[in-house]
Design a protein around this motif. Structure first.
Motif, PDB file in Angstrom:
ATOM      1  N   PHE A 116       0.835  -1.199   0.000  1.00  0.00           N
ATOM      2  CA  PHE A 116       0.000   0.000   0.000  1.00  0.00           C
ATOM      3  C   PHE A 116       0.872   1.252   0.000  1.00  0.00           C
ATOM      4  N   ASP A 117       1.973   1.214   0.720  1.00  0.00           N
ATOM      5  CA  ASP A 117       2.899   2.347   0.736  1.00  0.00           C
ATOM      6  C   ASP A 117       3.415   2.634  -0.672  1.00  0.00           C
ATOM      7  N   ARG A 118       3.727   1.588  -1.419  1.00  0.00           N
ATOM      8  CA  ARG A 118       4.233   1.783  -2.787  1.00  0.00           C
ATOM      9  C   ARG A 118       3.185   2.461  -3.662  1.00  0.00           C
ATOM     10  N   ARG A 119       1.937   2.089  -3.498  1.00  0.00           N
ATOM     11  CA  ARG A 119       0.870   2.705  -4.284  1.00  0.00           C
ATOM     12  C   ARG A 119       0.711   4.172  -3.926  1.00  0.00           C
ATOM     13  N   LEU A 120       0.807   4.467  -2.629  1.00  0.00           N
ATOM     14  CA  LEU A 120       0.671   5.847  -2.186  1.00  0.00           C
ATOM     15  C   LEU A 120       1.835   6.692  -2.683  1.00  0.00           C
ATOM     16  N   HIS A 121       3.035   6.144  -2.599  1.00  0.00           N
ATOM     17  CA  HIS A 121       4.205   6.863  -3.108  1.00  0.00           C
ATOM     18  C   HIS A 121       4.085   7.065  -4.618  1.00  0.00           C
ATOM     19  N   SER A 122       3.542   6.080  -5.307  1.00  0.00           N
ATOM     20  CA  SER A 122       3.351   6.188  -6.751  1.00  0.00           C
ATOM     21  C   SER A 122       2.416   7.340  -7.093  1.00  0.00           C
ATOM     22  N   PHE A 123       1.345   7.498  -6.307  1.00  0.00           N
ATOM     23  CA  PHE A 123       0.411   8.605  -6.534  1.00  0.00           C
ATOM     24  C   PHE A 123       1.128   9.943  -6.372  1.00  0.00           C
ATOM     25  N   TYR A 124       1.861  10.097  -5.269  1.00  0.00           N
ATOM     26  CA  TYR A 124       2.567  11.360  -5.042  1.00  0.00           C
ATOM     27  C   TYR A 124       3.616  11.605  -6.119  1.00  0.00           C
ATOM     28  N   ASP A 125       4.245  10.544  -6.607  1.00  0.00           N
ATOM     29  CA  ASP A 125       5.216  10.678  -7.695  1.00  0.00           C
ATOM     30  C   ASP A 125       4.548  11.189  -8.970  1.00  0.00           C
ATOM     31  N   GLU A 126       3.362  10.645  -9.270  1.00  0.00           N
ATOM     32  CA  GLU A 126       2.637  11.069 -10.471  1.00  0.00           C
ATOM     33  C   GLU A 126       2.217  12.529 -10.382  1.00  0.00           C
ATOM     34  N   VAL A 127       1.705  12.926  -9.213  1.00  0.00           N
ATOM     35  CA  VAL A 127       1.316  14.323  -9.019  1.00  0.00           C
ATOM     36  C   VAL A 127       2.547  15.225  -9.122  1.00  0.00           C
ATOM     37  N   GLY A 128       3.633  14.782  -8.509  1.00  0.00           N
ATOM     38  CA  GLY A 128       4.866  15.561  -8.561  1.00  0.00           C
ATOM     39  C   GLY A 128       5.387  15.728  -9.977  1.00  0.00           C
ATOM     40  N   LYS A 129       5.320  14.658 -10.776  1.00  0.00           N
ATOM     41  CA  LYS A 129       5.800  14.739 -12.164  1.00  0.00           C
ATOM     42  C   LYS A 129       4.917  15.657 -13.011  1.00  0.00           C
ATOM     43  N   LEU A 130       3.606  15.589 -12.776  1.00  0.00           N
ATOM     44  CA  LEU A 130       2.688  16.474 -13.499  1.00  0.00           C
ATOM     45  C   LEU A 130       2.985  17.929 -13.169  1.00  0.00           C
ATOM     46  N   LEU A 131       3.176  18.203 -11.884  1.00  0.00           N
ATOM     47  CA  LEU A 131       3.495  19.563 -11.460  1.00  0.00           C
ATOM     48  C   LEU A 131       4.862  19.992 -11.981  1.00  0.00           C
ATOM     49  N   GLU A 132       5.821  19.083 -11.930  1.00  0.00           N
ATOM     50  CA  GLU A 132       7.168  19.390 -12.421  1.00  0.00           C
ATOM     51  C   GLU A 132       7.145  19.750 -13.902  1.00  0.00           C
ATOM     52  N   ALA A 150      11.922  20.042 -10.308  1.00  0.00           N
ATOM     53  CA  ALA A 150      11.555  18.924  -9.442  1.00  0.00           C
ATOM     54  C   ALA A 150      11.524  19.359  -7.982  1.00  0.00           C
ATOM     55  N   MET A 151      12.487  20.177  -7.591  1.00  0.00           N
ATOM     56  CA  MET A 151      12.531  20.692  -6.224  1.00  0.00           C
ATOM     57  C   MET A 151      11.354  21.618  -5.960  1.00  0.00           C
ATOM     58  N   TYR A 152      11.037  22.470  -6.934  1.00  0.00           N
ATOM     59  CA  TYR A 152       9.884  23.364  -6.790  1.00  0.00           C
ATOM     60  C   TYR A 152       8.601  22.548  -6.587  1.00  0.00           C
ATOM     61  N   ALA A 153       8.468  21.467  -7.351  1.00  0.00           N
ATOM     62  CA  ALA A 153       7.267  20.631  -7.263  1.00  0.00           C
ATOM     63  C   ALA A 153       7.137  20.011  -5.874  1.00  0.00           C
ATOM     64  N   ILE A 154       8.240  19.482  -5.354  1.00  0.00           N
ATOM     65  CA  ILE A 154       8.227  18.862  -4.030  1.00  0.00           C
ATOM     66  C   ILE A 154       7.870  19.887  -2.953  1.00  0.00           C
ATOM     67  N   MET A 155       8.447  21.075  -3.065  1.00  0.00           N
ATOM     68  CA  MET A 155       8.163  22.113  -2.077  1.00  0.00           C
ATOM     69  C   MET A 155       6.701  22.550  -2.134  1.00  0.00           C
ATOM     70  N   THR A 156       6.151  22.617  -3.331  1.00  0.00           N
ATOM     71  CA  THR A 156       4.752  23.012  -3.483  1.00  0.00           C
ATOM     72  C   THR A 156       3.826  21.988  -2.836  1.00  0.00           C
ATOM     73  N   LEU A 157       4.090  20.708  -3.087  1.00  0.00           N
ATOM     74  CA  LEU A 157       3.298  19.651  -2.455  1.00  0.00           C
ATOM     75  C   LEU A 157       3.429  19.722  -0.935  1.00  0.00           C
TER      76      LEU A 157
END
Length: 205
Positions: A116-132, A150-157
């Protein structure tokens, strides 16, 4: 009551139980008691506690993902500033509208189990890539400061997650519109190179 209605009822009450007790402390018995159904009825729809928890989180994540819209700098009807604000408003609105599920997502979803953790991390990765990617597009157009997208995206999230954590889990009392306005202002004073829309500027006078 039809099967779809009974299933939805279980999901709603399970959400509230998880939000109140946390995933690990919640029991199937708590869910069926809250829903007012027999234990056997629960197992007609869900294999176990994890299955219903997973569906609650998956549905919410899908709703969030559908409401993140890529900014179109060539849109003649809406400025970039308005599009950014609309994105922020949609996401904040969803998170505040369903506070129980947001609490689950922020406090209980991570740590259920490795899969389940992998799925959740995958979601955040997808959102981060879209924002990036949106930020990279903005850099090419001169509306986002040059830097590590990429750093800007992480900070925004991080900004959005921490604000919502304070509001929902710690009871920080701030109106939705104020949260949206301040997130936008924070980004505009950081990497965004856009002016507020006329309506926003007038509101601040």
């Amino acid at each position: 009551m039809e099967k779809s209605e009974r299933r939805q009822k279980l999901l709603i009450h399970a959400r509230d139980v998880f939000a109140k007790r946390g995933y690990h402390a919640a029991k199937v018995e708590d869910i069926v008691t809250a829903a007012g159904v027999a234990r056997g009825t629960f197992y007609l729809y869900f294999a176990d506690k994890r299955a219903i928890f997973e569906e609650i989180v998956d549905r919410f994540i899908a709703k969030l993902a559908m409401n993140i819209v890529r900014v179109d700098p060539y849109d003649q009807a809406r400025s970039v500033a308005d599009q950014v604000s609309e994105n922020i408003r949609r996401i904040v609105s969803i998170l505040l509208e369903d506070r129980a599920t947001t609490k689950i997502l922020l406090a209980d979803a991570l740590g259920v189990d490795p899969a389940f953790d992998r799925r959740l991390h995958s979601f955040y990765d997808e959102v981060g890539k879209l924002l990036e990617q949106s930020l990279r597009d903005g850099q090419e157009l001169g509306i986002v400061e040059i830097g590590d997208a990429a750093m800007y995206a992480i900070m925004t999230l991080g900004v959005v997650k921490e604000l919502l954590y304070q509001v929902i889990l710690r009871g920080w009392d701030h109106p939705e519109e104020t949260i949206v306005e301040e997130i936008f202002t924070f980004l505009r004073r950081g990497y965004l190179r856009v002016e507020p829309s006329k309506s926003r500027a007038q509101k601040r006078r």
